[in-house]
Design a protein around this motif. Structure first.
Motif, PDB file in Angstrom:
ATOM      1  N   TRP A 102       0.812  -1.224   0.000  1.00  0.00           N
ATOM      2  CA  TRP A 102       0.000   0.000   0.000  1.00  0.00           C
ATOM      3  C   TRP A 102       0.845   1.273   0.000  1.00  0.00           C
ATOM      4  N   GLY A 103       1.841   1.333   0.878  1.00  0.00           N
ATOM      5  CA  GLY A 103       2.676   2.524   0.956  1.00  0.00           C
ATOM      6  C   GLY A 103       3.436   2.782  -0.325  1.00  0.00           C
ATOM      7  N   GLN A 104       3.864   1.714  -0.959  1.00  0.00           N
ATOM      8  CA  GLN A 104       4.600   1.870  -2.214  1.00  0.00           C
ATOM      9  C   GLN A 104       3.715   2.478  -3.296  1.00  0.00           C
ATOM     10  N   LEU A 105       2.452   2.091  -3.333  1.00  0.00           N
ATOM     11  CA  LEU A 105       1.540   2.635  -4.340  1.00  0.00           C
ATOM     12  C   LEU A 105       1.248   4.104  -4.083  1.00  0.00           C
ATOM     13  N   ALA A 106       1.218   4.503  -2.811  1.00  0.00           N
ATOM     14  CA  ALA A 106       0.977   5.903  -2.494  1.00  0.00           C
ATOM     15  C   ALA A 106       2.102   6.784  -3.027  1.00  0.00           C
ATOM     16  N   HIS A 107       3.335   6.295  -2.955  1.00  0.00           N
ATOM     17  CA  HIS A 107       4.491   7.075  -3.408  1.00  0.00           C
ATOM     18  C   HIS A 107       4.801   6.878  -4.885  1.00  0.00           C
ATOM     19  N   VAL A 130       0.321   1.351  -9.965  1.00  0.00           N
ATOM     20  CA  VAL A 130      -1.041   0.875  -9.706  1.00  0.00           C
ATOM     21  C   VAL A 130      -1.576  -0.058 -10.797  1.00  0.00           C
ATOM     22  N   PRO A 131      -1.462   0.284 -12.098  1.00  0.00           N
ATOM     23  CA  PRO A 131      -2.021  -0.631 -13.104  1.00  0.00           C
ATOM     24  C   PRO A 131      -1.462  -2.045 -13.014  1.00  0.00           C
ATOM     25  N   ASN A 132      -0.162  -2.178 -12.825  1.00  0.00           N
ATOM     26  CA  ASN A 132       0.425  -3.508 -12.743  1.00  0.00           C
ATOM     27  C   ASN A 132       0.013  -4.214 -11.446  1.00  0.00           C
ATOM     28  N   ALA A 133      -0.117  -3.442 -10.371  1.00  0.00           N
ATOM     29  CA  ALA A 133      -0.558  -4.025  -9.109  1.00  0.00           C
ATOM     30  C   ALA A 133      -1.977  -4.579  -9.240  1.00  0.00           C
ATOM     31  N   ILE A 134      -2.818  -3.876  -9.969  1.00  0.00           N
ATOM     32  CA  ILE A 134      -4.187  -4.353 -10.174  1.00  0.00           C
ATOM     33  C   ILE A 134      -4.185  -5.676 -10.922  1.00  0.00           C
ATOM     34  N   GLU A 135      -3.325  -5.806 -11.924  1.00  0.00           N
ATOM     35  CA  GLU A 135      -3.265  -7.072 -12.667  1.00  0.00           C
ATOM     36  C   GLU A 135      -2.904  -8.234 -11.755  1.00  0.00           C
ATOM     37  N   GLU A 136      -2.023  -7.984 -10.788  1.00  0.00           N
ATOM     38  CA  GLU A 136      -1.645  -9.066  -9.878  1.00  0.00           C
ATOM     39  C   GLU A 136      -2.797  -9.421  -8.939  1.00  0.00           C
ATOM     40  N   THR A 137      -3.578  -8.434  -8.507  1.00  0.00           N
ATOM     41  CA  THR A 137      -4.736  -8.767  -7.668  1.00  0.00           C
ATOM     42  C   THR A 137      -5.766  -9.558  -8.465  1.00  0.00           C
ATOM     43  N   LEU A 138      -5.908  -9.243  -9.751  1.00  0.00           N
ATOM     44  CA  LEU A 138      -6.832 -10.001 -10.599  1.00  0.00           C
ATOM     45  C   LEU A 138      -6.340 -11.440 -10.768  1.00  0.00           C
ATOM     46  N   ARG A 139      -5.044 -11.609 -10.957  1.00  0.00           N
ATOM     47  CA  ARG A 139      -4.487 -12.968 -11.086  1.00  0.00           C
ATOM     48  C   ARG A 139      -4.681 -13.748  -9.791  1.00  0.00           C
ATOM     49  N   TRP A 140      -4.439 -13.094  -8.683  1.00  0.00           N
ATOM     50  CA  TRP A 140      -4.396 -13.774  -7.391  1.00  0.00           C
ATOM     51  C   TRP A 140      -5.732 -14.406  -7.029  1.00  0.00           C
ATOM     52  N   LYS A 158       3.849 -20.437 -16.727  1.00  0.00           N
ATOM     53  CA  LYS A 158       3.480 -19.090 -17.142  1.00  0.00           C
ATOM     54  C   LYS A 158       3.789 -18.034 -16.089  1.00  0.00           C
ATOM     55  N   PHE A 159       3.813 -18.465 -14.827  1.00  0.00           N
ATOM     56  CA  PHE A 159       4.000 -17.526 -13.727  1.00  0.00           C
ATOM     57  C   PHE A 159       5.126 -18.024 -12.820  1.00  0.00           C
ATOM     58  N   PRO A 160       6.342 -17.568 -13.030  1.00  0.00           N
ATOM     59  CA  PRO A 160       7.439 -17.977 -12.150  1.00  0.00           C
ATOM     60  C   PRO A 160       7.097 -17.673 -10.690  1.00  0.00           C
ATOM     61  N   ASP A 161       7.368 -18.649  -9.831  1.00  0.00           N
ATOM     62  CA  ASP A 161       7.046 -18.517  -8.413  1.00  0.00           C
ATOM     63  C   ASP A 161       5.585 -18.089  -8.259  1.00  0.00           C
ATOM     64  N   PRO A 162       4.654 -18.912  -8.717  1.00  0.00           N
ATOM     65  CA  PRO A 162       3.259 -18.481  -8.839  1.00  0.00           C
ATOM     66  C   PRO A 162       2.567 -18.187  -7.519  1.00  0.00           C
ATOM     67  N   ASP A 163       3.082 -18.727  -6.401  1.00  0.00           N
ATOM     68  CA  ASP A 163       2.455 -18.489  -5.108  1.00  0.00           C
ATOM     69  C   ASP A 163       3.060 -17.292  -4.384  1.00  0.00           C
ATOM     70  N   ARG A 164       3.744 -16.460  -5.121  1.00  0.00           N
ATOM     71  CA  ARG A 164       4.255 -15.201  -4.592  1.00  0.00           C
ATOM     72  C   ARG A 164       3.427 -14.062  -5.168  1.00  0.00           C
ATOM     73  N   PHE A 165       2.884 -13.213  -4.309  1.00  0.00           N
ATOM     74  CA  PHE A 165       2.152 -12.035  -4.740  1.00  0.00           C
ATOM     75  C   PHE A 165       3.167 -10.951  -5.089  1.00  0.00           C
ATOM     76  N   ASP A 166       3.194 -10.548  -6.359  1.00  0.00           N
ATOM     77  CA  ASP A 166       4.259  -9.674  -6.855  1.00  0.00           C
ATOM     78  C   ASP A 166       3.670  -8.615  -7.780  1.00  0.00           C
ATOM     79  N   ILE A 167       3.592  -7.363  -7.313  1.00  0.00           N
ATOM     80  CA  ILE A 167       3.001  -6.308  -8.131  1.00  0.00           C
ATOM     81  C   ILE A 167       3.918  -5.868  -9.257  1.00  0.00           C
ATOM     82  N   HIS A 168       5.143  -6.399  -9.292  1.00  0.00           N
ATOM     83  CA  HIS A 168       6.066  -6.098 -10.396  1.00  0.00           C
ATOM     84  C   HIS A 168       6.071  -7.213 -11.443  1.00  0.00           C
ATOM     85  N   ARG A 169       5.180  -8.170 -11.319  1.00  0.00           N
ATOM     86  CA  ARG A 169       5.171  -9.324 -12.219  1.00  0.00           C
ATOM     87  C   ARG A 169       4.847  -8.885 -13.649  1.00  0.00           C
ATOM     88  N   ARG A 170       5.743  -9.186 -14.576  1.00  0.00           N
ATOM     89  CA  ARG A 170       5.538  -8.908 -15.999  1.00  0.00           C
ATOM     90  C   ARG A 170       6.276  -9.971 -16.806  1.00  0.00           C
TER      91      ARG A 170
END
Length: 409
Positions: free
Chosen positions: A255-260, A265-275, A316-328
């Motif tokens: 959360w704090g990282q997104l504030a700064h 945010v767009p990439n973080a949203i994609e990870e929440t959708l995947r999760w 398709k998702f390296p380390d798939p059980d890791r929540f990663d907002i930088h995943r691309r």
């Protein structure tokens, strides 16, 4: 942890989900679920086959034209159609959420989101129940804007969606909801008499011009089905995604990282959708005998492909059980795939992006209230029923709303 990448705790599917770990594991074996009367499939390969193999699996629920008229109106929409009917319904309004439409909507979405957050901050409590305050209100108000309705109708929209969610465990068993049908029929008549400039009017114009759906003139029931589908998909799906985004982005230390860094945010949203997809499993009707996972599946049965597990394929998702907002890249299936990719995906992403941008800037230190339990319903979608959170209320002037010049002009 503020890196934006955090390992999932072992018990997190049970803590943050309505479903067991098996539904998040692509190695779970294909099996028949007697209670839900469906084959359950989990690997990405099997799920993609269920989504794409149109000669074997159908989104049409086995409905005839006559049966469709007796079913819930949303089953007259494109998401419950295949072949020419699906393609014609999808094409009737080319790119309904094209760039120019989204640019116009962006300012309205931000105004709505900001007003909702103003109420939270002005209360001075440092507390927010995300579902009832934000997730229940933003999507229904935005759909009102898309349909050209006054925001006072938003409560009615939410009530109809709630009635659907409480009545059934499968999309093909939705109740008729005659009051919803009457509302949209009356809306059609009103807009015929006093046209405006928008999606509703484009669809009415296509209907009156004799637009063909699967070789037949488009009917008024097709119009009602289009609007009912938008209501269900545009409100329930986005509301569920909002709750998930707030939960996971705070739970996993982002959360704090997104504030700064709002550009994340767009990439973080994609990870929440995947999760955790809003639609965790996609149900299809079997058209022809086939084999899935070594099991004989008969025509006339149902198959459910679990996006929750397909989104964790390690190939398709390296380390798939890791929540990663930088995943691309993040090739999740949460908004559909191929010909059934969600037509409203750009609008859902817009709502999520703007709300998270605003909330991250204005609700510092947001975190789950661990004294209050998480409540999540297991349904066609798996919405959070309550999400109590706390934040640090501003001591002086409240943080300003975000938004670029293009939205404010």
């Amino acid at each position: 942890m503020t890196t934006g990448t955090q390992e999932r705790r072992r018990d997190s599917p049970q803590r943050l989900s309505a479903r067991s770990h098996a539904f998040f594991d692509p190695r779970t074996a294909v099996h028949f679920d007697e209670r839900l009367d469906t084959w359950q499939v989990f690997s990405r390969w099997d799920v993609l086959r269920v989504l794409n193999e149109k000669g074997t699996f159908s989104a049409g629920y086995g409905l005839s034209d006559e049966a469709r008229l007796r079913s819930h109106p949303s089953l007259a929409g494109m998401w419950a159609a295949e072949g020419a009917r699906h393609d014609d319904l999808r094409a009737v309004v080319a790119q309904p959420f094209r760039r120019t439409v989204l640019a116009r909507l962006a300012r309205e979405v931000r105004d709505i989101a900001s007003a909702l957050l103003d109420e939270v901050i002005e209360s001075g409590t440092g507390r927010i129940e995300v579902v009832g305050t934000l997730a229940d209100h933003l999507p229904s108000r935005v759909i009102c804007r898309v349909l050209g309705l006054d925001l006072s109708y938003a409560e009615r929209m939410r009530t109809w969606v709630e009635q659907m969610s409480q009545s059934t465990a499968a999309t093909n068993e939705l109740p008729p909801q005659p009051d919803l049908v009457r509302f949209f029929q009356e809306l059609i008549e009103l807009r015929r008499a006093a046209p405006r400039d928008g999606l509703v009017d484009d669809l009415i114009a296509a209907h009156e011009a004799g637009y063909l759906v699967d070789g037949r003139p488009m009917t008024e029931w097709d119009l009602v089905g289009y609007f009912a589908m938008m209501l269900s998909a545009g409100v329930d799906t986005t509301a569920t995604s909002i709750g998930n985004a707030f939960l996971f982005l705070t739970e996993y230390g982002c959360w704090g990282q997104l504030a700064h860094n709002p550009e994340l945010v767009p990439n973080a949203i994609e990870e929440t959708l995947r999760w955790y997809p809003a639609f965790p499993g996609v149900r299809r009707y079997v058209l022809a005998d086939t084999e899935v996972g070594g099991h004989h599946v008969r025509a006339g049965q149902w198959v459910t492909g679990w996006l929750t597990s397909a989104n964790r394929d390690p190939d398709k998702f390296p380390d798939p059980d890791r929540f990663d907002i930088h995943r691309r890249p993040n090739p999740h299936l949460s908004l559909g795939y191929g010909r059934h990719h969600c037509l409203g995906a750009p609008l859902a992403r817009l709502e999520l992006r703007i709300l998270i941008e605003e909330a991250a800037a204005r609700l510092p230190g947001l975190r789950r209230d661990t004294e209050r339990p998480i409540s999540r319903r297991e349904w066609i979608v798996d919405p959070l029923e309550q999400l109590h959170m706390v934040f640090e209320p501003p001591a002086g002037t409240p943080p300003p709303r975000r938004g670029g010049p293009a939205e404010r002009s």
